[in-house]
Design a protein around this motif. Structure first.
Motif, PDB file in Angstrom:
ATOM      1  N   UNK A  70       0.822  -1.202   0.000  1.00  0.00           N
ATOM      2  CA  UNK A  70       0.000   0.000   0.000  1.00  0.00           C
ATOM      3  C   UNK A  70       0.854   1.250   0.000  1.00  0.00           C
ATOM      4  N   UNK A  71       0.320   2.329   0.539  1.00  0.00           N
ATOM      5  CA  UNK A  71       1.051   3.588   0.569  1.00  0.00           C
ATOM      6  C   UNK A  71       0.442   4.525   1.602  1.00  0.00           C
ATOM      7  N   UNK A  72       1.170   5.572   1.904  1.00  0.00           N
ATOM      8  CA  UNK A  72       0.738   6.621   2.833  1.00  0.00           C
ATOM      9  C   UNK A  72       0.759   7.942   2.094  1.00  0.00           C
ATOM     10  N   UNK A  73      -0.317   8.722   2.238  1.00  0.00           N
ATOM     11  CA  UNK A  73      -0.350  10.087   1.713  1.00  0.00           C
ATOM     12  C   UNK A  73      -0.345  11.048   2.894  1.00  0.00           C
ATOM     13  N   UNK A  74       0.632  11.960   2.917  1.00  0.00           N
ATOM     14  CA  UNK A  74       0.699  12.964   3.973  1.00  0.00           C
ATOM     15  C   UNK A  74       0.239  14.302   3.426  1.00  0.00           C
ATOM     16  N   UNK A  75      -0.326  15.121   4.317  1.00  0.00           N
ATOM     17  CA  UNK A  75      -0.881  16.411   3.916  1.00  0.00           C
ATOM     18  C   UNK A  75      -0.655  17.422   5.018  1.00  0.00           C
ATOM     19  N   UNK A  76      -0.160  18.606   4.645  1.00  0.00           N
ATOM     20  CA  UNK A  76       0.010  19.702   5.596  1.00  0.00           C
ATOM     21  C   UNK A  76      -1.310  20.386   5.913  1.00  0.00           C
ATOM     22  N   UNK A  77      -1.329  21.096   7.044  1.00  0.00           N
ATOM     23  CA  UNK A  77      -2.451  21.960   7.417  1.00  0.00           C
ATOM     24  C   UNK A  77      -1.937  23.394   7.456  1.00  0.00           C
ATOM     25  N   UNK A  78      -2.375  24.217   6.501  1.00  0.00           N
ATOM     26  CA  UNK A  78      -1.912  25.604   6.451  1.00  0.00           C
ATOM     27  C   UNK A  78      -2.793  26.480   7.340  1.00  0.00           C
ATOM     28  N   UNK A  79      -2.653  26.274   8.644  1.00  0.00           N
ATOM     29  CA  UNK A  79      -3.402  27.017   9.653  1.00  0.00           C
ATOM     30  C   UNK A  79      -2.424  27.662  10.625  1.00  0.00           C
ATOM     31  N   UNK A  80      -2.821  28.788  11.205  1.00  0.00           N
ATOM     32  CA  UNK A  80      -1.961  29.467  12.165  1.00  0.00           C
ATOM     33  C   UNK A  80      -1.801  28.629  13.424  1.00  0.00           C
ATOM     34  N   UNK A  81      -0.670  28.828  14.112  1.00  0.00           N
ATOM     35  CA  UNK A  81      -0.403  28.101  15.353  1.00  0.00           C
ATOM     36  C   UNK A  81      -1.513  28.398  16.367  1.00  0.00           C
ATOM     37  N   UNK A  82      -1.911  27.387  17.151  1.00  0.00           N
ATOM     38  CA  UNK A  82      -1.321  26.048  17.238  1.00  0.00           C
ATOM     39  C   UNK A  82      -2.009  25.012  16.356  1.00  0.00           C
ATOM     40  N   UNK A  83      -2.793  25.452  15.369  1.00  0.00           N
ATOM     41  CA  UNK A  83      -3.609  24.505  14.598  1.00  0.00           C
ATOM     42  C   UNK A  83      -2.915  23.930  13.384  1.00  0.00           C
ATOM     43  N   UNK A  84      -1.717  24.463  13.054  1.00  0.00           N
ATOM     44  CA  UNK A  84      -1.000  23.923  11.902  1.00  0.00           C
ATOM     45  C   UNK A  84      -0.431  22.545  12.176  1.00  0.00           C
ATOM     46  N   UNK A  85       0.231  21.989  11.177  1.00  0.00           N
ATOM     47  CA  UNK A  85       0.823  20.662  11.336  1.00  0.00           C
ATOM     48  C   UNK A  85       0.641  19.826  10.099  1.00  0.00           C
ATOM     49  N   UNK A  86       0.511  18.520  10.279  1.00  0.00           N
ATOM     50  CA  UNK A  86       0.364  17.599   9.148  1.00  0.00           C
ATOM     51  C   UNK A  86      -0.295  16.312   9.612  1.00  0.00           C
ATOM     52  N   UNK A  87      -1.010  15.673   8.691  1.00  0.00           N
ATOM     53  CA  UNK A  87      -1.679  14.403   8.952  1.00  0.00           C
ATOM     54  C   UNK A  87      -1.333  13.404   7.862  1.00  0.00           C
ATOM     55  N   UNK A  88      -1.713  12.145   8.089  1.00  0.00           N
ATOM     56  CA  UNK A  88      -1.417  11.085   7.130  1.00  0.00           C
ATOM     57  C   UNK A  88      -2.619  10.179   6.936  1.00  0.00           C
ATOM     58  N   UNK A  89      -2.752   9.677   5.717  1.00  0.00           N
ATOM     59  CA  UNK A  89      -3.745   8.661   5.368  1.00  0.00           C
ATOM     60  C   UNK A  89      -3.000   7.418   4.913  1.00  0.00           C
ATOM     61  N   UNK A  90      -3.317   6.282   5.503  1.00  0.00           N
ATOM     62  CA  UNK A  90      -2.698   5.019   5.088  1.00  0.00           C
ATOM     63  C   UNK A  90      -3.690   4.237   4.238  1.00  0.00           C
ATOM     64  N   UNK A  91      -3.216   3.751   3.071  1.00  0.00           N
ATOM     65  CA  UNK A  91      -4.050   3.025   2.116  1.00  0.00           C
ATOM     66  C   UNK A  91      -3.524   1.605   1.944  1.00  0.00           C
ATOM     67  N   UNK A  92      -4.444   0.670   1.696  1.00  0.00           N
ATOM     68  CA  UNK A  92      -4.008  -0.673   1.338  1.00  0.00           C
ATOM     69  C   UNK A  92      -3.811  -0.750  -0.171  1.00  0.00           C
TER      70      UNK A  92
END
Length: 386
Positions: A91-113
């Motif tokens: 499978x694979x993982x797709x990561x995505x940033x969050x373009x939000x001001x602190x403290x709400x910014x960051x990044x998340x990931x989706x894992x796919x089979x």
């Protein structure tokens, strides 16, 4: 063989780094990309998701900001931005940033089979500010970049681990990053109207805790030769990094960045250009300039994130414009690959191919609502050239 075809024929795509490839022999500069029919044919009528695609391609929504990702208990972040894919077994993982001001910014990931179904979703970076774009590394980490004047690069771990700030990579209005495993450097763009194009040379490849930050030096033209100058104070205080090196070349709003086959491409939104840096020869040129397109209307405006396919096609997403992802082929032809309708107050972010190259992930940062809480992350499946 035409020079760019030779350069890009062995791009590895997948939103990460590229492997192998020959070196071009002809030192003459090629003309920027010109209008042409796309290799997949004309766009069809909009589908149920409001996306126009060529025949044979389909789209699906994989996540929506503020809503639980289907099949998981995780709430997808707002304002999805830059992204990349990583191989994960079959499978694979797709990561995505969050373009939000602190403290709400960051990044998340989706894992796919292997069938493209989400099996889990999770956070990989918290508490940061305006994580716009970034880049994948060959050692399977995601560099999440903060788009603020004192922004930093955070190295995150999609497969598990605590994110780590990398101050040696400089504090400036970071945008995107691209890893070059041949020269063992990371290229960095700066989103300022008088921004620079940088490279970070780690002391040890694979360890970004220390190294040298350098800036591209060149004349004022749109093509020519270049050198690198070392930034004395990567912390950027009291003098901004872009103002420390005499002769540093200025770029009008650096955005996306992509490396493949001894070449790095990056976009500048202030003048709707795609730049091509030929690393083996120490020269740079324009791969696209909307003021030089003929015949007809330039298809690409509001240039932003960029990625590449296994075939060597570049896919450039628009921030505004007609909400399109455009293709630049290795023979310098540009066309529209897809268009999102009914989302004129948004931008397209984070295009990245899965490892096989038959799925393209991307987000509409503000969706139909025009708000960061209305982001939508999509997947397009079809017969991509690989």
């Amino acid at each position: 063989m035409e020079r760019r075809t030779f350069l890009r024929a062995s791009v590895a795509g997948a939103g990460a780094v590229a492997f192998s490839g020959g070196l071009w022999q002809n030192a003459a500069f090629a003309a920027p990309a010109q209008n042409a029919a796309g290799p997949y044919g004309s766009l069809q009528a909009a589908d149920a998701n409001g996306i126009q695609l060529p025949a044979g391609f389909t789209s699906q929504v994989v996540a929506r900001s503020g809503q639980t990702v289907p099949g998981t208990s995780y709430t997808w972040h707002g304002a999805p931005d830059g992204g990349a894919c990583f191989a994960d077994g079959s499978g694979w993982i797709y990561v995505s940033n969050a373009e939000l001001s602190a403290p709400s910014g960051g990044a998340s990931a989706l894992r796919f089979n292997s069938s493209g179904t989400v099996t889990s979703a999770y956070r990989i970076l918290n508490g940061t500010s305006r994580n716009c774009a970034g880049g994948a590394t060959p050692w399977n980490t995601w560099l999440s970049c903060e788009e603020v004047d004192t922004g930093r690069v955070w190295e995150t771990y999609p497969f598990g681990g605590t994110a780590v700030v990398r101050p040696a990579m400089g504090r400036f209005n970071h945008e995107a990053a691209a890893a070059d495993p041949v020269r063992r450097v990371i290229y960095l763009t700066e989103d300022k109207s008088d921004g620079c194009f940088y490279r970070f040379v780690p002391t040890t490849w694979g360890d970004l805790s220390s190294g040298t930050l350098q800036v591209l030096k060149a004349g004022t033209g749109t093509s020519g030769s270049f050198t690198w100058g070392t930034v004395p104070d990567p912390d950027g205080s009291p003098t901004a990094t872009r103002s420390q090196v005499s002769g540093a070349k200025r770029f009008n709003g650096g955005e996306g960045c992509h490396y493949a086959d001894d070449t790095v491409w990056f976009t500048t939104k202030g003048d709707n250009r795609v730049w091509q840096v030929n690393l083996a020869t120490g020269t740079y040129e324009l791969a696209y300039d909307d003021s030089l397109v003929s015949p007809g209307t330039p298809p690409l405006t509001g240039v932003d994130n960029v990625t590449g396919s296994g075939f060597g096609d570049l896919y450039v997403a628009e921030d505004g414009g007609n909400m399109e992802i455009c293709m630049i082929t290795p023979d310098d032809k540009i066309s529209v690959f897809l268009r999102i309708n009914g989302q004129s107050s948004s931008e397209i972010c984070g295009p990245a191919f899965n490892p096989v190259g038959n799925r393209l992930y991307f987000s509409s940062q503000r969706g139909t609502s025009g708000s960061s809480s209305g982001g939508i992350t999509y997947c397009v499946t079809g017969p991509f050239r690989t």
